[in-house]
Design an enzyme around this catalytic site. Structure first.
Site, short mmCIF file in Angstrom:
data_model
loop_
_atom_site.label_atom_id
_atom_site.label_comp_id
_atom_site.label_asym_id
_atom_site.label_seq_id
_atom_site.Cartn_x
_atom_site.Cartn_y
_atom_site.Cartn_z
CD GLU A 119 -48.28 -29.33 35.62
OE1 GLU A 119 -49.72 -28.37 36.26
OE2 GLU A 119 -47.19 -29.73 36.35
CD GLU A 149 -45.05 -31.84 42.00
OE1 GLU A 149 -45.17 -31.30 41.10
OE2 GLU A 149 -45.68 -31.85 42.19
#
Length: 414
Positions: free
Chosen positions: A331, A221
């Site tokens: 997010e 990520e």
């Protein structure tokens, strides 16, 4: 000597209680012995993380950037990397990396660059301080995500608690493959508002393989985030993360555990990025590319044109071979999810468009021939689209793109 030790323990306890003032009641109920033990664990962790620097740079944002010799970085504390030979550059870059746009790019820099640079053969590492670790729920959990911290992509084959019940909300796009080998995108930079210190807001790409079933989810990520509880401020910061067991025991943010091997002396992972975009004003983007080097098998990271470093393939299980899902988007996390006013992206909904809503453009995927191509199809992921939403499209110089984000709590949310 015994009296001196007793005085030292008393001082540590007093300082710890002073630090704990204002923290949740449960935290303040820790026994004095536990507090002393935690402080000793913190200091042991700091000795492992903060390697002796060749030079140090005081950044205007309050960070201390230590220039650590490349061979002394935390990665080599990993048992699988004890005798690792550093790969200084990738063997092959993906084909088709160039793209042309009629929008003039604006240079992104890191704040610490204002006060110096690290010498050759060193890497810049943000120094971890005692107060950074003490904000974590435990020393063991410092710099890690909670298990099941990724959106559910395939509800038929993968069981999962709904993300909203765990405090996460997503507005993202995803693409699934039998095998793929990386992704590239141009990420719009913002400084989202954060409602409380243990909330965070981020924009990233996820490269994954495996699943939560059997705890074999592997992820790489990369992106930018605002996370006061981790960094102690509301600056927009470059971050990375990885895990090989669904966030159970492996992986961490940035260089807070061993695994990622950095080669660049230009980029501080976890460092502040400036400037950021303004609503209706100048827009700032940064290119992020992650790909599997076909010669050595390592997963390389490139940020803003710099080859930053790599994740060795053998710290993974499934990702040692290839990825099966790529995701791009935003997010947020908040204990008050559904009521929080923490922003995602620019804090505005996708339908406001360029300069107002946050975007990721030129989304591409690395195929088995080491070529970058736009995804053939992207699915969209969102839990409460009146809080945070996502839209996708394909157009001209932008290629495949998404607009995403939102303000969180508003008259229509939840």
């Amino acid at each position: 000597m015994a009296a001196a030790r007793a005085c030292l323990v008393a001082l540590v306890v007093a300082l710890t209680f002073l630090f704990m003032e204002g923290r949740p009641t449960a935290a303040r109920k820790m026994s004095a012995g536990n507090l002393v033990q935690r402080r000793l664990e913190v200091r042991s962790l700091l000795r492992r993380l903060n390697k002796p620097p060749v030079a140090s740079i005081q950044s205007p944002d309050g960070d201390i950037i230590d220039c650590v010799h490349i061979s002394e970085q935390p990665a080599f504390d990993h048992p699988l990397l004890k005798n690792h030979t550093i790969q200084m550059c990738p063997s092959y870059n993906p084909k088709g990396m160039q793209h042309h746009s009629n929008i003039t790019p604006h240079l992104i820099t890191q704040t610490w660059h204002q006060n110096g640079k690290c010498p050759e053969h060193t890497i810049p590492i943000r120094r971890t301080k005692e107060e950074h670790v003490l904000r974590a729920s435990s020393v063991r959990r410092f710099g890690t995500k909670m298990p099941r911290s990724i959106p559910l992509v395939n509800p038929i084959n993968d069981t999962n608690t709904p993300n909203i019940l765990r405090g996460h909300q997503y507005a993202a796009a995803s693409a699934r493959y039998d095998k793929c080998y990386g992704s590239k995108g141009t990420f719009n930079m913002w400084k989202p508002a954060i409602a409380r210190a243990n909330d965070f807001s981020l924009t990233q790409l996820w490269i994954t393989a495996g699943s939560y079933n059997g705890n074999n989810l592997n992820t790489i990520e990369v992106g930018w985030q605002v996370y006061p509880n981790l960094y102690g401020d509301t600056n927009t910061r470059l971050f990375i993360y990885w895990t090989r067991d669904a966030y159970q025991t492996t992986g961490c943010y940035n260089l807070l555990c061993s695994g990622f091997i950095q080669t660049s002396n230009q980029i501080t992972i976890g460092g502040s990025i400036s400037p950021t975009s303004t609503y209706g004003g100048t827009q700032y983007d940064i290119d992020i590319l992650v790909w599997k080097d076909r010669a050595g098998g390592n997963w390389w990271l490139q940020v803003g044109g710099y080859n930053v470093g790599y994740w060795p393939s053998y710290i993974f299980s499934d990702l040692a071979h290839s990825a099966s899902t790529i995701m791009w988007g935003g997010e947020i996390f908040s204990p008050d999810v559904g009521q929080t006013s923490t922003h995602m992206g620019s804090g505005h909904f996708p339908n406001e468009g360029f300069g107002k809503a946050s975007h990721i453009k030129n989304i591409q995927v690395v195929n088995s021939s080491n070529c970058l191509n736009p995804p053939s199809y992207v699915g969209l992921i969102t839990e409460q689209n009146n809080c945070y939403n996502v839209q996708s499209g394909n157009y001209g110089d932008w290629g495949t793109y998404i607009y995403y984000g939102g303000p969180g709590n508003n008259p229509n949310c939840p």
